[in-house]
Write a protein that holds these residues in place. Structure first.
Motif, PDB file in Angstrom:
ATOM      1  N   ASP A   1      -3.902   0.814   8.971  1.00 22.43           N
ATOM      2  CA  ASP A   1      -3.857  -0.641   8.696  1.00 22.43           C
ATOM      3  C   ASP A   1      -2.764  -1.279   9.562  1.00 22.43           C
ATOM      4  O   ASP A   1      -1.965  -2.072   9.095  1.00 22.43           O
ATOM      5  CB  ASP A   1      -3.575  -0.878   7.202  1.00 22.43           C
ATOM      6  CG  ASP A   1      -3.753  -2.342   6.814  1.00 22.43           C
ATOM      7  OD1 ASP A   1      -4.393  -3.096   7.573  1.00 22.43           O
ATOM      8  OD2 ASP A   1      -3.245  -2.735   5.743  1.00 22.43           O
TER       9      ASP A   1
ATOM     10  N   SER B   1       0.829  -1.211   0.000  1.00 24.22           N
ATOM     11  CA  SER B   1       0.000   0.000   0.000  1.00 24.22           C
ATOM     12  C   SER B   1       0.863   1.260   0.000  1.00 24.22           C
ATOM     13  O   SER B   1       0.483   2.285  -0.579  1.00 24.22           O
ATOM     14  CB  SER B   1      -0.928   0.008   1.224  1.00 24.22           C
ATOM     15  OG  SER B   1      -0.203  -0.269   2.413  1.00 24.22           O
TER      16      SER B   1
ATOM     17  N   ASP C   1       5.618   1.716  11.000  1.00 23.59           N
ATOM     18  CA  ASP C   1       5.516   0.264  11.221  1.00 23.59           C
ATOM     19  C   ASP C   1       6.703  -0.180  12.064  1.00 23.59           C
ATOM     20  O   ASP C   1       7.850   0.073  11.702  1.00 23.59           O
ATOM     21  CB  ASP C   1       5.503  -0.485   9.875  1.00 23.59           C
ATOM     22  CG  ASP C   1       4.983  -1.915  10.016  1.00 23.59           C
ATOM     23  OD1 ASP C   1       5.419  -2.641  10.933  1.00 23.59           O
ATOM     24  OD2 ASP C   1       4.138  -2.308   9.194  1.00 23.59           O
TER      25      ASP C   1
END
Ligand SMILES: C[S@@+](CC[C@H](N)C(=O)[O-])C[C@H]1O[C@@H](n2cnc3c(N)ncnc32)[C@H](O)[C@@H]1O
Length: 239
Positions: free
Chosen positions: A127, A54, A73
């Motif tokens: 996400d 993404s 992340d």
């Protein structure tokens, strides 16, 4: 859609579609298209990048407008997400895409990075960790967005933690309205919701319950039942 954005999406998806991850082409298009109306030099913030599937779609859209992506992340260890080796794959993928200069990696937990964050952002994609508490915290990044800015939530109607977080915080919110979805990727915007906007969230609940039932059947190795009763093909969770 303009010629520029179509070409941009297709070149992004040519590469992104080869990267392992959890994003369908329709969802990638929604991520890309909802970044087309941003101001110049936008900052897109992504929570949960994994191998960069993404991220590359978002960074292609950002690059075309002179902007960039902040990718958050911590590259958690474990069989599902892969840890440090996933970070290497992420870095290699964004390099291959020629987008390393467009992406700022924050290798940390979103919940740890948020309290100290003080920069405006133009776009929020969530996400990361899919439990209720993390999703609830991740929605607080929306405080850095201007009116009308997009908020995209993956697994919005396929994960118990994410959906409960959305029902608890977005449904009653006076400042986030629901626009549409591609599969379980939902597009919200900063802005006052109408009663109809709220009702459309509630109308997604049966579909969420269907997806949870499919997941339970897959855990019970009842794939054939999931296919027969719900039309869900394949071994993977609906997303
Ligand atoms: C479903 S994957 C993301 C998929 C990615 N968006 C894609 O298109 O392939 C979830 C990611 O969230 C990361 N993650 C887990 N907890 C996190 C947290 N608290 N903050 C940010 N990322 C987190 C994991 O390391 C994993 O890479």
């Amino acid at each position: 859609m303009s010629e520029r954005s179509t070409t941009g999406f297709e070149s992004a998806w040519d590469l992104a579609s080869t990267i392992p991850g959890w994003l369908t082409e329709d969802q990638a298009r929604l991520l890309f298209d909802s970044a087309q109306d941003l101001p110049d030099a936008p900052v897109l913030l992504e929570i949960g990048s994994h191998q960069g599937k993404s991220t590359i779609v978002l960074a292609t859209a950002a690059h075309a407008r002179g902007g960039r992506v902040v990718a958050i992340d911590p590259f958690v260890e474990g069989r599902l997400f892969g840890g440090a080796s996933t970070r290497s794959k992420f870095e290699r993928n964004v390099e291959t895409a020629g987008l390393a200069g467009t992406i700022e990696l924050v290798a940390d937990y979103s919940t740890r990075a948020r309290p100290a964050w003080d920069r405006p952002i133009d776009y929020l994609y969530i996400d990361g960790k899919h439990d209720y508490w993390t999703l609830s915290d991740d929605l607080k990044w929306a405080a850095h967005l201007p009116e009308g800015a997009p908020i995209l939530v993956h697994d919005c109607y396929s994960s118990v933690g994410v959906t409960l977080g959305v029902l608890a915080h977005v449904l009653p919110s006076r400042n986030i309205s629901y626009e549409r979805r591609a599969g379980s990727l939902a597009l919200f915007r900063v802005g006052r919701p109408s009663a109809r906007d709220r009702a459309r969230i509630v109308r997604e609940v049966p579909w969420w319950l269907r997806n949870v039932a499919v997941k339970v059947l897959l855990r019970l190795r009842l794939r054939a039942v999931a296919a027969r009763v719900f039309g869900h093909e394949g071994p993977y969770d609906p997303f």
